[in-house]
Design a protein around this motif. Structure first.
Motif, short mmCIF file in Angstrom:
data_model
loop_
_atom_site.label_atom_id
_atom_site.label_comp_id
_atom_site.label_asym_id
_atom_site.label_seq_id
_atom_site.Cartn_x
_atom_site.Cartn_y
_atom_site.Cartn_z
N HIS A 1 -13.21 -31.12 56.87
CA HIS A 1 -11.99 -31.77 56.93
C HIS A 1 -11.88 -32.06 58.57
O HIS A 1 -11.48 -33.33 58.74
CB HIS A 1 -10.92 -31.06 56.62
N PHE A 2 -12.11 -31.31 59.34
CA PHE A 2 -11.91 -31.58 60.86
C PHE A 2 -13.16 -31.89 61.49
O PHE A 2 -13.02 -31.88 63.02
CB PHE A 2 -10.92 -30.44 61.57
N SER A 3 -14.38 -31.79 60.93
CA SER A 3 -15.67 -31.91 61.64
C SER A 3 -16.57 -32.86 60.64
O SER A 3 -16.28 -33.04 59.41
CB SER A 3 -16.49 -30.74 61.84
N ASN A 4 -17.62 -33.30 61.31
CA ASN A 4 -18.47 -34.17 60.43
C ASN A 4 -19.80 -33.29 60.20
O ASN A 4 -19.79 -32.06 60.97
CB ASN A 4 -18.72 -35.37 61.06
N ARG A 5 -20.69 -33.65 59.35
CA ARG A 5 -21.64 -32.82 58.90
C ARG A 5 -22.72 -32.67 60.25
O ARG A 5 -23.31 -31.45 60.18
CB ARG A 5 -22.32 -33.50 57.62
N LEU A 6 -22.92 -33.66 61.08
CA LEU A 6 -23.69 -33.47 62.17
C LEU A 6 -23.00 -32.37 63.14
O LEU A 6 -23.65 -31.48 63.55
CB LEU A 6 -23.82 -34.96 63.02
N GLU A 7 -21.75 -32.61 63.49
CA GLU A 7 -21.11 -31.57 64.45
C GLU A 7 -21.54 -30.36 63.74
O GLU A 7 -21.79 -29.34 64.28
CB GLU A 7 -19.47 -31.69 64.47
N HIS A 8 -21.16 -30.14 62.39
CA HIS A 8 -21.40 -28.69 61.77
C HIS A 8 -22.53 -28.25 61.70
O HIS A 8 -23.01 -27.00 62.42
CB HIS A 8 -20.94 -29.02 60.35
N SER A 9 -23.55 -29.01 61.77
CA SER A 9 -25.05 -28.55 61.65
C SER A 9 -25.36 -28.27 63.08
O SER A 9 -26.23 -27.24 63.43
CB SER A 9 -26.07 -29.77 61.21
N LEU A 10 -24.78 -28.88 64.21
CA LEU A 10 -25.27 -28.56 65.34
C LEU A 10 -24.68 -27.17 65.94
O LEU A 10 -24.97 -26.44 66.38
CB LEU A 10 -24.81 -29.77 66.43
N ASN A 11 -23.26 -26.94 65.32
CA ASN A 11 -22.55 -25.72 65.63
C ASN A 11 -23.45 -24.56 64.92
O ASN A 11 -23.73 -23.55 65.63
CB ASN A 11 -21.35 -25.81 65.08
N VAL A 12 -23.92 -24.68 63.73
CA VAL A 12 -24.64 -23.84 63.08
C VAL A 12 -25.94 -23.56 63.89
O VAL A 12 -26.39 -22.49 64.01
CB VAL A 12 -24.79 -23.88 61.50
N SER A 13 -26.84 -24.65 64.00
CA SER A 13 -27.96 -24.48 64.74
C SER A 13 -27.95 -23.73 66.04
O SER A 13 -28.70 -22.95 66.30
CB SER A 13 -28.46 -25.84 65.03
N TYR A 14 -26.83 -24.29 66.69
CA TYR A 14 -26.98 -23.51 68.16
C TYR A 14 -26.41 -22.24 68.32
O TYR A 14 -27.12 -21.50 68.78
CB TYR A 14 -26.11 -24.39 69.09
N ARG A 15 -25.46 -21.85 67.62
CA ARG A 15 -24.83 -20.59 67.67
C ARG A 15 -26.07 -19.52 67.01
O ARG A 15 -26.07 -18.50 67.34
CB ARG A 15 -23.67 -20.40 66.81
N SER A 16 -26.72 -20.14 65.92
CA SER A 16 -27.59 -19.34 65.15
C SER A 16 -28.91 -19.13 66.25
O SER A 16 -29.60 -18.15 66.46
CB SER A 16 -28.47 -20.13 64.18
N TYR A 17 -29.19 -20.18 67.06
CA TYR A 17 -30.52 -20.04 67.88
C TYR A 17 -29.96 -18.97 69.00
O TYR A 17 -30.79 -18.16 69.25
CB TYR A 17 -30.37 -21.23 68.59
N LEU A 18 -28.74 -19.07 69.50
CA LEU A 18 -28.57 -18.06 70.63
C LEU A 18 -28.35 -16.63 69.91
O LEU A 18 -29.00 -15.72 70.89
CB LEU A 18 -26.93 -18.33 71.10
N ILE A 19 -28.24 -16.23 68.45
CA ILE A 19 -28.37 -15.02 68.36
C ILE A 19 -29.71 -14.76 67.93
O ILE A 19 -30.24 -13.42 68.38
CB ILE A 19 -27.70 -14.84 67.00
N ALA A 20 -30.65 -15.63 67.61
CA ALA A 20 -31.96 -15.19 67.56
C ALA A 20 -32.65 -14.87 68.56
O ALA A 20 -33.60 -14.07 68.65
CB ALA A 20 -32.70 -16.56 66.71
N LYS A 21 -32.35 -15.87 69.57
CA LYS A 21 -32.91 -15.79 70.99
C LYS A 21 -32.61 -14.18 71.53
O LYS A 21 -33.34 -13.48 72.20
CB LYS A 21 -32.45 -16.78 71.97
N LYS A 22 -31.33 -13.89 71.47
CA LYS A 22 -30.91 -12.89 71.97
C LYS A 22 -31.58 -11.48 71.11
O LYS A 22 -31.96 -10.18 71.82
CB LYS A 22 -29.45 -12.45 71.87
N LEU A 23 -31.88 -11.69 69.91
CA LEU A 23 -32.49 -10.65 69.33
C LEU A 23 -34.07 -10.55 69.32
O LEU A 23 -34.72 -9.96 68.37
CB LEU A 23 -32.40 -10.67 67.79
#
Length: 163
Positions: free
Chosen positions: A36-58
């Motif tokens: 509703h408040f985001s588009n699919r590209l914004e959502h995918s980038l949010n998921v991708s980047y936040r997941s990347y940061l966690i994976a990198k930290k671990l």
């Protein structure tokens, strides 16, 4: 959203996804509303980047996490109105996203698992890799952050205006 993420300034992250981000297939995601408040590209980038940061930290496979996270919702229909005979949106769209991603780039086993299992919880097949679990959990978090937080803010504002 609660906090705007600035993935563009993380050159190590951008290096992992820039080839995908440069494609029309990924850019077209901006044409579809996601939560509703985001588009699919914004959502995918949010998921991708936040997941990347966690994976990198671990010290996990941050590249596969970033790429799989970006491609996890690579489909082109409005999931609120389009229905399928072969199953629910939670079951069908990861398979469509995987098929579309395979047309776009070569995928590792881990990237395939990330895409196909990102709806774990709504579907029964558990993730095979920690990276897949991370994307699944972060996807849920981002859905809440992208929909519920702005919805609460709007409702709160409307209530204040009525007072």
């Amino acid at each position: 959203m609660t906090k705007k993420i600035n993935w563009q300034n993380d050159h190590a992250y951008v290096a992992q996804i820039e080839d995908l981000l440069a494609t029309d297939a990924v850019q077209r995601l901006a044409n579809y509303t996601q939560h509703h408040f985001s588009n699919r590209l914004e959502h995918s980038l949010n998921v991708s980047y936040r997941s990347y940061l966690i994976a990198k930290k671990l010290h996990l496979d941050a590249r596969a996490t970033a790429r799989g996270g970006l491609l996890h919702d690579l489909f082109y229909y409005d999931w609120r109105t389009t229905k399928f005979d072969m199953g629910t949106h939670a079951y069908v769209h990861p398979r469509i996203a995987l098929r579309n991603a395979e047309k776009l780039t070569a995928l590792s086993k881990k990237e395939k698992d990330i895409i196909i299992k990102h709806m774990w919880g709504a579907t029964i097949a558990p993730p095979r890799y920690l990276e897949s679990l991370i994307v699944s959990v972060v996807d849920d978090y981002c859905a809440i952050d992208e929909y519920l937080v702005p919805e609460i803010q709007q409702t709160s504002q409307k209530l204040k205006e009525k007072m």
